[in-house]
Design a protein around this motif. Structure first.
Motif, PDB file in Angstrom:
ATOM      1  N   MET A 164     -10.122  -4.959   2.025  1.00  0.00           N
ATOM      2  CA  MET A 164      -9.757  -5.721   3.206  1.00  0.00           C
ATOM      3  C   MET A 164     -10.886  -5.643   4.229  1.00  0.00           C
ATOM      4  SD  MET A 164      -5.777  -4.468   3.584  1.00  0.00           S
ATOM      5  CE  MET A 164      -5.353  -5.765   4.748  1.00  0.00           C
ATOM      6  N   LYS A 165     -11.067  -6.720   4.994  1.00  0.00           N
ATOM      7  CA  LYS A 165     -12.157  -6.774   5.979  1.00  0.00           C
ATOM      8  C   LYS A 165     -11.630  -7.284   7.314  1.00  0.00           C
ATOM      9  CE  LYS A 165     -15.823  -7.666   2.565  1.00  0.00           C
ATOM     10  NZ  LYS A 165     -16.925  -8.586   2.177  1.00  0.00           N
ATOM     11  N   ASN A 166     -12.241  -6.732   8.385  1.00  0.00           N
ATOM     12  CA  ASN A 166     -11.980  -7.195   9.751  1.00  0.00           C
ATOM     13  C   ASN A 166     -10.483  -7.220  10.062  1.00  0.00           C
ATOM     14  OD1 ASN A 166     -14.773  -7.612  10.165  1.00  0.00           O
ATOM     15  ND2 ASN A 166     -14.642  -9.620   9.214  1.00  0.00           N
ATOM     16  N   VAL A 167      -9.886  -6.046  10.042  1.00  0.00           N
ATOM     17  CA  VAL A 167      -8.461  -5.900  10.334  1.00  0.00           C
ATOM     18  C   VAL A 167      -8.308  -5.295  11.731  1.00  0.00           C
ATOM     19  CG1 VAL A 167      -6.279  -4.857   9.621  1.00  0.00           C
ATOM     20  CG2 VAL A 167      -7.949  -5.564   7.894  1.00  0.00           C
ATOM     21  N   THR A 168      -7.546  -5.969  12.581  1.00  0.00           N
ATOM     22  CA  THR A 168      -7.281  -5.492  13.943  1.00  0.00           C
ATOM     23  C   THR A 168      -5.872  -4.919  14.004  1.00  0.00           C
ATOM     24  OG1 THR A 168      -8.746  -7.174  14.876  1.00  0.00           O
ATOM     25  CG2 THR A 168      -7.191  -6.125  16.371  1.00  0.00           C
ATOM     26  N   VAL A 169      -5.757  -3.691  14.493  1.00  0.00           N
ATOM     27  CA  VAL A 169      -4.467  -2.991  14.535  1.00  0.00           C
ATOM     28  C   VAL A 169      -4.142  -2.624  15.977  1.00  0.00           C
ATOM     29  CG1 VAL A 169      -3.178  -0.941  13.815  1.00  0.00           C
ATOM     30  CG2 VAL A 169      -4.732  -2.064  12.206  1.00  0.00           C
ATOM     31  N   HIS A 170      -2.922  -2.919  16.393  1.00  0.00           N
ATOM     32  CA  HIS A 170      -2.379  -2.456  17.680  1.00  0.00           C
ATOM     33  C   HIS A 170      -1.141  -1.620  17.386  1.00  0.00           C
ATOM     34  CE1 HIS A 170      -1.064  -2.315  21.856  1.00  0.00           C
ATOM     35  NE2 HIS A 170       0.138  -2.693  21.432  1.00  0.00           N
ATOM     36  N   MET A 171      -1.109  -0.395  17.905  1.00  0.00           N
ATOM     37  CA  MET A 171      -0.024   0.524  17.580  1.00  0.00           C
ATOM     38  C   MET A 171       0.441   1.253  18.836  1.00  0.00           C
ATOM     39  SD  MET A 171       1.744   1.395  14.874  1.00  0.00           S
ATOM     40  CE  MET A 171       0.603   0.947  13.557  1.00  0.00           C
ATOM     41  N   GLN A 222       8.524   7.571  17.147  1.00  0.00           N
ATOM     42  CA  GLN A 222       8.685   6.186  16.717  1.00  0.00           C
ATOM     43  C   GLN A 222       7.351   5.451  16.848  1.00  0.00           C
ATOM     44  OE1 GLN A 222      11.193   3.585  19.089  1.00  0.00           O
ATOM     45  NE2 GLN A 222      11.906   2.519  17.254  1.00  0.00           N
ATOM     46  N   ALA A 223       6.959   4.790  15.768  1.00  0.00           N
ATOM     47  CA  ALA A 223       5.718   4.015  15.742  1.00  0.00           C
ATOM     48  C   ALA A 223       6.060   2.541  15.611  1.00  0.00           C
ATOM     49  CB  ALA A 223       4.833   4.453  14.578  1.00  0.00           C
ATOM     50  N   GLN A 224       5.445   1.719  16.440  1.00  0.00           N
ATOM     51  CA  GLN A 224       5.607   0.273  16.390  1.00  0.00           C
ATOM     52  C   GLN A 224       4.249  -0.375  16.566  1.00  0.00           C
ATOM     53  OE1 GLN A 224       8.535  -0.460  19.520  1.00  0.00           O
ATOM     54  NE2 GLN A 224      10.073  -0.942  17.976  1.00  0.00           N
ATOM     55  N   GLY A 225       3.996  -1.445  15.817  1.00  0.00           N
ATOM     56  CA  GLY A 225       2.715  -2.103  15.967  1.00  0.00           C
ATOM     57  C   GLY A 225       2.566  -3.322  15.095  1.00  0.00           C
ATOM     58  N   THR A 226       1.375  -3.898  15.184  1.00  0.00           N
ATOM     59  CA  THR A 226       1.037  -5.079  14.403  1.00  0.00           C
ATOM     60  C   THR A 226      -0.385  -4.925  13.880  1.00  0.00           C
ATOM     61  OG1 THR A 226       0.209  -6.236  16.372  1.00  0.00           O
ATOM     62  CG2 THR A 226       2.521  -6.592  15.761  1.00  0.00           C
ATOM     63  N   ALA A 227      -0.687  -5.667  12.829  1.00  0.00           N
ATOM     64  CA  ALA A 227      -2.036  -5.744  12.280  1.00  0.00           C
ATOM     65  C   ALA A 227      -2.309  -7.190  11.911  1.00  0.00           C
ATOM     66  CB  ALA A 227      -2.193  -4.833  11.060  1.00  0.00           C
ATOM     67  N   ARG A 228      -3.567  -7.586  12.049  1.00  0.00           N
ATOM     68  CA  ARG A 228      -3.933  -8.972  11.769  1.00  0.00           C
ATOM     69  C   ARG A 228      -5.269  -9.007  11.045  1.00  0.00           C
ATOM     70  NH1 ARG A 228      -2.357 -13.760  14.048  1.00  0.00           N
ATOM     71  NH2 ARG A 228      -1.231 -12.649  15.706  1.00  0.00           N
ATOM     72  N   SER A 229      -5.319  -9.827  10.012  1.00  0.00           N
ATOM     73  CA  SER A 229      -6.561 -10.083   9.287  1.00  0.00           C
ATOM     74  C   SER A 229      -6.617 -11.578   8.997  1.00  0.00           C
ATOM     75  CB  SER A 229      -6.619  -9.278   7.986  1.00  0.00           C
ATOM     76  OG  SER A 229      -7.807  -9.586   7.260  1.00  0.00           O
ATOM     77  N   GLY A 230      -7.473 -12.275   9.742  1.00  0.00           N
ATOM     78  CA  GLY A 230      -7.506 -13.720   9.600  1.00  0.00           C
ATOM     79  C   GLY A 230      -6.190 -14.324  10.055  1.00  0.00           C
ATOM     80  N   LYS A 231      -5.542 -15.093   9.204  1.00  0.00           N
ATOM     81  CA  LYS A 231      -4.261 -15.707   9.518  1.00  0.00           C
ATOM     82  C   LYS A 231      -3.074 -14.850   9.079  1.00  0.00           C
ATOM     83  CE  LYS A 231      -6.024 -20.452   9.217  1.00  0.00           C
ATOM     84  NZ  LYS A 231      -5.856 -21.784   8.574  1.00  0.00           N
ATOM     85  N   THR A 232      -3.355 -13.741   8.432  1.00  0.00           N
ATOM     86  CA  THR A 232      -2.280 -12.873   7.939  1.00  0.00           C
ATOM     87  C   THR A 232      -1.932 -11.833   8.995  1.00  0.00           C
ATOM     88  OG1 THR A 232      -3.110 -13.142   5.683  1.00  0.00           O
ATOM     89  CG2 THR A 232      -1.534 -11.380   6.071  1.00  0.00           C
ATOM     90  N   LYS A 233      -0.632 -11.606   9.199  1.00  0.00           N
ATOM     91  CA  LYS A 233      -0.171 -10.661  10.211  1.00  0.00           C
ATOM     92  C   LYS A 233       0.935  -9.788   9.637  1.00  0.00           C
ATOM     93  CE  LYS A 233       1.557 -10.436  14.981  1.00  0.00           C
ATOM     94  NZ  LYS A 233       1.973 -11.238  16.163  1.00  0.00           N
ATOM     95  N   TRP A 234       0.896  -8.515   9.997  1.00  0.00           N
ATOM     96  CA  TRP A 234       1.923  -7.564   9.577  1.00  0.00           C
ATOM     97  C   TRP A 234       2.545  -6.932  10.816  1.00  0.00           C
ATOM     98  CZ3 TRP A 234      -2.965  -7.721   7.441  1.00  0.00           C
ATOM     99  CH2 TRP A 234      -3.056  -8.056   6.087  1.00  0.00           C
TER     100      TRP A 234
END
Length: 354
Positions: free
Chosen positions: A204-211, A261-273
């Motif tokens: 995977m490349k260029n993944v942005t994570v906010h937690m 408790q952990a909450q967050g998001t991750a994004r790589s291109g158009k894909t988001k988790w």
């Protein structure tokens, strides 16, 4: 002439002292920096790693050249392992990765054996490694490598030679999932890692994570104790089948056991988790990490609350005491003001009149 001679003598003495100091420093360190490792490959365009288009149940031989330019003998261990991901988004090869970890079907350590080589000063040796692929089809992209370190100085770092193995050379994507939290001592500082993991055999490349990390507890209900913290991290690369730690530095505060408790998001291109989960840090885990940390600043929130509660109880006790004393004083005054020969009741007075 005398001045010039003195100048040159001082300059020569300085140079000799500097060179002697450099030799002494090198002799003290004698670490893996004195070692060079060169993968022997046929492709002139790729000189820093091995790239293998593999087939199932085959043996592929790779060779490496090891040289020791240090002042003393070096004992090197060449350990095969899969690539992993550092908290800063770097691909590393220093961790021991086993089969079944983060969805990994076959670990590289099961395909090739580790070796130990001893190199004298200014000696070069060439070693061969036989990589045997599993009988079944290879699962996507195997990002592995050899980690080389000095057995006499295992904590001085190491060198790496990547080994990339694929069967179809077809790009495979990755998937991120939330994989729990883990307290850890990093450079004698307490850290809580919220662990994501890439459970697919794809880079995977260029993944942005906010937690966001918060603790559930009685103090936290009143906005006391553990304060919610945020982390924003960009991972340039995430290795296949690897852990992806999101680190929360505790700023020298000891790890507290409890439910987090952990909450967050991750994004790589158009894909988001999206991620959300609650996990427990036990007292045993917290004690083990805090024991390995230095200069911890104790959290005095509970102490301050106990002092405040004690003061409130003391004030309430004083107020109750004053109120009780005042009530008793009023009763006593009322008793003193009553005449001593006053009739107690009407029946007594009527009887006396008769």
């Amino acid at each position: 002439m005398i001045m010039k001679k003195k100048f040159f003598m001082l300059l020569a003495a300085f140079v000799i002292t500097f060179i002697s100091g450099q030799f002494c420093l090198t002799d003290i360190q004698a670490d893996v920096q004195d070692i060079t490792v060169t993968p022997i490959v046929n492709d002139p365009n790729v000189t820093d790693k091995f790239q293998i288009i593999a087939q199932p149940n085959h043996v592929y031989t790779v060779k490496m050249s090891f040289s020791n330019f240090g002042p003393s003998t070096a004992r090197l261990r060449i350990r095969p392992t899969n690539a992993s991901t550092s908290p800063t988004g770097q691909i590393i090869y220093s961790e021991i990765i086993k089969s079944g970890t983060y969805g990994l079907k076959v670990a590289f350590r099961d395909m090739v054996s580790a070796q130990v080589v001893t190199l004298n000063t200014n000696q070069t040796k060439e070693l061969s490694f036989n990589i045997k692929t599993p009988p079944e089809s290879l699962p996507g992209f195997i990002m592995a490598g050899f980690y080389i370190y000095d057995l006499d100085h295992p904590h001085d770092g190491g060198l790496k030679v990547p080994v990339w193995i694929t069967e179809t050379n077809k790009a495979v994507g990755g998937v991120l999932i939330l994989d729990g939290i883990k307290p850890q001592a990093v450079n004698h500082t307490p850290v809580i890692n919220v662990n994501l993991s890439n459970n697919q055999p794809g880079l995977m490349k260029n993944v942005t994570v906010h937690m966001t990390l918060r603790r559930k507890g009685l103090l936290e209900l009143f906005n006391l104790g553990f304060k919610p913290v945020n982390a924003d991290q960009v991972y340039k690369k995430i290795a296949p089948n690897s852990n992806v730690p999101v680190a929360f530095d505790q700023q020298s505060l000891p790890i507290k056991p409890g439910i987090y408790q952990a909450q967050g998001t991750a994004r790589s291109g158009k894909t988001k988790w999206k991620f959300s989960g609650s996990y427990q840090i036990t007292q045993k885990q917290a004690d083990a990490v805090n024991k390995n940390c230095n200069n911890l600043q104790s959290d005095k929130t509970v102490l301050y609350l106990m002092i405040t509660a004690a003061l409130l109880l003391l004030i309430m006790f004083v107020i109750w005491g004053l109120w009780s004393q005042s009530r008793q004083s009023k009763k006593l005054n009322a008793t003193r003001q009553q005449p001593p020969n006053a009739p107690r009741n009407s029946r007594y007075s009527s009887h006396n009149r008769r």
